[in-house]
Enzyme design. Structure first.
Site, PDB file in Angstrom:
ATOM      1  N   ASP A   1      49.469  34.934  37.084  1.00  0.00           N
ATOM      2  CA  ASP A   1      48.355  35.353  36.215  1.00  0.00           C
ATOM      3  C   ASP A   1      48.598  34.904  34.780  1.00  0.00           C
ATOM      4  O   ASP A   1      47.735  34.344  34.114  1.00  0.00           O
ATOM      5  CB  ASP A   1      48.297  36.895  36.207  1.00  0.00           C
ATOM      6  CG  ASP A   1      47.428  37.449  37.309  1.00  0.00           C
ATOM      7  OD1 ASP A   1      47.348  38.685  37.427  1.00  0.00           O
ATOM      8  OD2 ASP A   1      46.814  36.649  38.040  1.00  0.00           O
TER       9      ASP A   1
ATOM     10  N   GLU B   1      44.005  39.837  30.420  1.00  0.00           N
ATOM     11  CA  GLU B   1      44.512  41.039  31.086  1.00  0.00           C
ATOM     12  C   GLU B   1      46.010  41.207  30.858  1.00  0.00           C
ATOM     13  O   GLU B   1      46.514  42.304  30.747  1.00  0.00           O
ATOM     14  CB  GLU B   1      44.206  40.911  32.588  1.00  0.00           C
ATOM     15  CG  GLU B   1      44.704  42.063  33.420  1.00  0.00           C
ATOM     16  CD  GLU B   1      44.201  41.994  34.868  1.00  0.00           C
ATOM     17  OE1 GLU B   1      43.535  41.008  35.237  1.00  0.00           O
ATOM     18  OE2 GLU B   1      44.490  42.941  35.610  1.00  0.00           O
TER      19      GLU B   1
ATOM     20  N   ASP C   1      40.090  36.714  32.873  1.00  0.00           N
ATOM     21  CA  ASP C   1      40.775  37.343  34.006  1.00  0.00           C
ATOM     22  C   ASP C   1      41.318  36.190  34.843  1.00  0.00           C
ATOM     23  O   ASP C   1      40.566  35.518  35.532  1.00  0.00           O
ATOM     24  CB  ASP C   1      39.827  38.211  34.811  1.00  0.00           C
ATOM     25  CG  ASP C   1      40.615  39.075  35.805  1.00  0.00           C
ATOM     26  OD1 ASP C   1      40.062  40.064  36.308  1.00  0.00           O
ATOM     27  OD2 ASP C   1      41.787  38.744  36.072  1.00  0.00           O
TER      28      ASP C   1
ATOM     29  N   ILE D   1      43.220  35.807  37.541  1.00  0.00           N
ATOM     30  CA  ILE D   1      42.926  35.874  38.984  1.00  0.00           C
ATOM     31  C   ILE D   1      42.408  37.287  39.262  1.00  0.00           C
ATOM     32  O   ILE D   1      43.161  38.257  39.296  1.00  0.00           O
ATOM     33  CB  ILE D   1      44.182  35.639  39.867  1.00  0.00           C
ATOM     34  CG1 ILE D   1      44.849  34.279  39.562  1.00  0.00           C
ATOM     35  CG2 ILE D   1      43.770  35.688  41.351  1.00  0.00           C
ATOM     36  CD1 ILE D   1      46.122  34.011  40.367  1.00  0.00           C
ATOM     37  N   ASP D   2      41.088  37.413  39.399  1.00  0.00           N
ATOM     38  CA  ASP D   2      40.537  38.743  39.726  1.00  0.00           C
ATOM     39  C   ASP D   2      40.657  38.949  41.244  1.00  0.00           C
ATOM     40  O   ASP D   2      40.601  37.988  42.001  1.00  0.00           O
ATOM     41  CB  ASP D   2      39.069  38.823  39.301  1.00  0.00           C
ATOM     42  CG  ASP D   2      38.506  40.212  39.564  1.00  0.00           C
ATOM     43  OD1 ASP D   2      39.174  41.201  39.165  1.00  0.00           O
ATOM     44  OD2 ASP D   2      37.446  40.332  40.202  1.00  0.00           O
TER      45      ASP D   2
ATOM     46  N   THR E   1      43.436  40.314  42.624  1.00  0.00           N
ATOM     47  CA  THR E   1      44.810  39.838  42.854  1.00  0.00           C
ATOM     48  C   THR E   1      45.291  40.231  44.249  1.00  0.00           C
ATOM     49  O   THR E   1      45.935  39.451  44.949  1.00  0.00           O
ATOM     50  CB  THR E   1      45.750  40.480  41.804  1.00  0.00           C
ATOM     51  OG1 THR E   1      45.148  40.356  40.523  1.00  0.00           O
ATOM     52  CG2 THR E   1      47.107  39.831  41.812  1.00  0.00           C
TER      53      THR E   1
ATOM     54  N   ASP F   1      37.038  41.803  33.557  1.00  0.00           N
ATOM     55  CA  ASP F   1      36.403  41.725  34.885  1.00  0.00           C
ATOM     56  C   ASP F   1      34.922  41.379  34.771  1.00  0.00           C
ATOM     57  O   ASP F   1      34.361  40.696  35.617  1.00  0.00           O
ATOM     58  CB  ASP F   1      36.487  43.094  35.586  1.00  0.00           C
ATOM     59  CG  ASP F   1      37.885  43.476  36.018  1.00  0.00           C
ATOM     60  OD1 ASP F   1      38.265  44.633  35.775  1.00  0.00           O
ATOM     61  OD2 ASP F   1      38.595  42.624  36.565  1.00  0.00           O
TER      62      ASP F   1
HETATM   63  C1  2IP Z   1      40.734  44.524  39.891  1.00  0.00           C
HETATM   64  C2  2IP Z   1      40.093  43.924  41.107  1.00  0.00           C
HETATM   65  C3  2IP Z   1      39.941  45.020  42.116  1.00  0.00           C
HETATM   66  C4  2IP Z   1      38.953  46.054  41.572  1.00  0.00           C
HETATM   67  C5  2IP Z   1      39.468  46.597  40.241  1.00  0.00           C
HETATM   68  C6  2IP Z   1      39.710  45.445  39.260  1.00  0.00           C
HETATM   69  O1  2IP Z   1      41.120  43.507  39.040  1.00  0.00           O
HETATM   70  O2  2IP Z   1      38.846  43.340  40.806  1.00  0.00           O
HETATM   71  O3  2IP Z   1      39.456  44.448  43.292  1.00  0.00           O
HETATM   72  O4  2IP Z   1      38.903  47.131  42.483  1.00  0.00           O
HETATM   73  O5  2IP Z   1      38.490  47.475  39.704  1.00  0.00           O
HETATM   74  O6  2IP Z   1      40.208  45.949  38.025  1.00  0.00           O
HETATM   75  P1  2IP Z   1      37.834  47.080  43.715  1.00  0.00           P
HETATM   76  O7  2IP Z   1      38.316  46.007  44.624  1.00  0.00           O
HETATM   77  O8  2IP Z   1      37.907  48.449  44.328  1.00  0.00           O
HETATM   78  O9  2IP Z   1      36.492  46.761  43.125  1.00  0.00           O
HETATM   79  P2  2IP Z   1      42.573  42.774  39.270  1.00  0.00           P
HETATM   80  O10 2IP Z   1      42.624  42.328  40.683  1.00  0.00           O
HETATM   81  O11 2IP Z   1      42.508  41.645  38.287  1.00  0.00           O
HETATM   82  O12 2IP Z   1      43.600  43.820  38.943  1.00  0.00           O
HETATM   83 CA    CA Z   2      40.424  41.900  37.404  1.00  0.00          CA
END
Ligand code: 2IP
Ligand code: CA
Length: 377
Positions: free
Chosen positions: A54, A79, A153, A155-156, A158, A301
């Protein structure tokens, strides 16, 4: 600012290459997935490596944008912090050096001396991506870099990236989990008002090239500034009488799930991983709205996909503000903004979307979900 858009498309593709290399090159992939098989002594190291992927992407984007647009250098946020404590307890600051060899040497100090992994990662960081096919010709955006800030972000979703489940995507279908939920998100906002004005989304694992079997990505972009509203995704056509479809996080509160099931029926209630991915589903018309009652997402995000929704005539509102607003969904104050931290919180929480959110394309659909939720939260 069309130059900025072209640069962000290029660095997002470089980021997608780093994300793919970390899964395709065995020495890196082993570090990525070691947590499943590694013993405790490696846990810290492996956690570092996952975050390192990341951080490396974030620092690469920061480096490339700051080099071309120095006026933005202090307003490129992400992030992750780029400070690392390696296995020897040394604090290492991860940056992109001027040569690939210097970057590899620096990364090796974080990767416990693993020069093979460090060199593979450094090569991906310094490698220019293939030309990006994007129709940005003639786009003129009356903004200057000194007015703008950036949220990254790297890699959203993750967890989906690490787990690596492969789904063959079907046109028009939303898939709840898998590598395709992992996205590189780069959002641009106005420092003065916090409005999202430009967004680039890169989906590194969009499909597998049937010839070589290697993953290929897909990018999406949007610009929304005054009367200029352009998006690489055309506005989806809503089927006649199709009914409202909603996408939620799998961890959404039962009271919200129940209220929305009553509104749109169980078949129109979907679940998916990835905050960015769920907003992308709304952009693509795979869902009409994405509702989140928790403060579990952050500015990084939502900023990029928010800009694309604005370009399509939609947006992303703060759910709590929307439920409390007397002037309802037309109140411009309920849209999420990206320039001010919540000073009552610390660390990353200062940048959380505390009041939850609703991502929508059409304000009439936003209005239709507010009623059933009004007295529930
Ligand atoms: C996370 C990722 C998760 C999401 C969470 C984000 O970001 O998008 O999937 O939870 O809210 O902060 P959910 O999958 O329940 O929507 P990251 O992966 O960058 O930590
Ligand atoms: Ca994210």
């Amino acid at each position: 600012m069309a130059d900025l858009l072209r640069l962000l498309l290029r660095v997002a593709e470089k980021a997608a290459n780093v994300a793919r290399v970390c899964r395709q090159e065995a020495p890196l992939f082993q570090l990525l997935v070691q947590e499943k098989t590694g013993d405790d002594k490696n846990k810290k190291f492996v956690q570092d490596f996952k975050t390192l992927a990341d951080v490396v992407i974030q620092e690469m984007i920061r480096h490339d944008v700051g080099a071309q647009f120095p006026e933005m250098a202090g307003f490129i946020h992400g992030e992750e912090s780029n400070k690392f404590e390696n296995g020897l307890g040394e604090c290492v600051t991860v940056t992109v050096c001027s040569t690939e060899e210097e970057t590899a040497a620096l990364l090796a100090t974080v990767l416990g001396g693993d020069h093979t992994a460090a060199s593979l990662l450094a090569r991906a960081i310094h490698q220019d991506p293939a030309t990006i096919a994007a129709d940005t010709d003639g786009l003129a955006v009356p903004l200057s870099p000194s007015e703008l800030g950036i949220w990254i972000d790297p890699i959203d979703a993750t967890s989906q990236y690490i787990e690596g489940r492969e789904e063959v995507l079907e046109e028009g279908r939303l898939f709840p989990s898998g590598l395709h939920c992992a996205l590189v998100l780069i959002g641009v906002y106005l420092r003065s008002t916090g409005e999202p004005v430009m967004g680039v989304i890169n989906q590194p694992f969009n499909y597998k090239d049937p010839a070589g079997g290697r993953w290929k990505g897909k990018h999406f972009w949007g610009v929304s500034c005054g009367s200029i509203n352009v998006c690489s995704v055309s506005r989806p056509k809503d089927g006649p009488g199709a009914g409202l479809s909603v996408v939620l996080s799998s961890s959404e509160k039962p009271v919200v799930k129940d209220a929305l099931t009553s509104l749109c029926g169980p078949d129109k209630l979907m679940f998916a991983s990835g905050a960015g991915y769920k907003i992308l589903c709304v952009i693509q018309g795979l869902a009409d709205v994405y509702v989140l009652s928790e403060g579990s997402t952050f500015k990084w995000d939502s900023c990029a996909p928010h800009a694309l929704l604005r370009a399509l005539g939609g947006g992303v509102v703060d759910l709590n503000k929307c439920l409390q607003s007397s002037s309802g969904v037309q109140d411009p104050q309920i849209e999420l903004t990206y320039h001010q931290p919540n000073t009552e919180r610390k660390g990353a929480e200062r940048w959380a979307n505390h009041g939850g959110l609703v991502a929508y394309r059409d304000s009439s659909q936003l209005r239709s979900i507010i009623g059933p939720l009004k007295d529930k939260l």
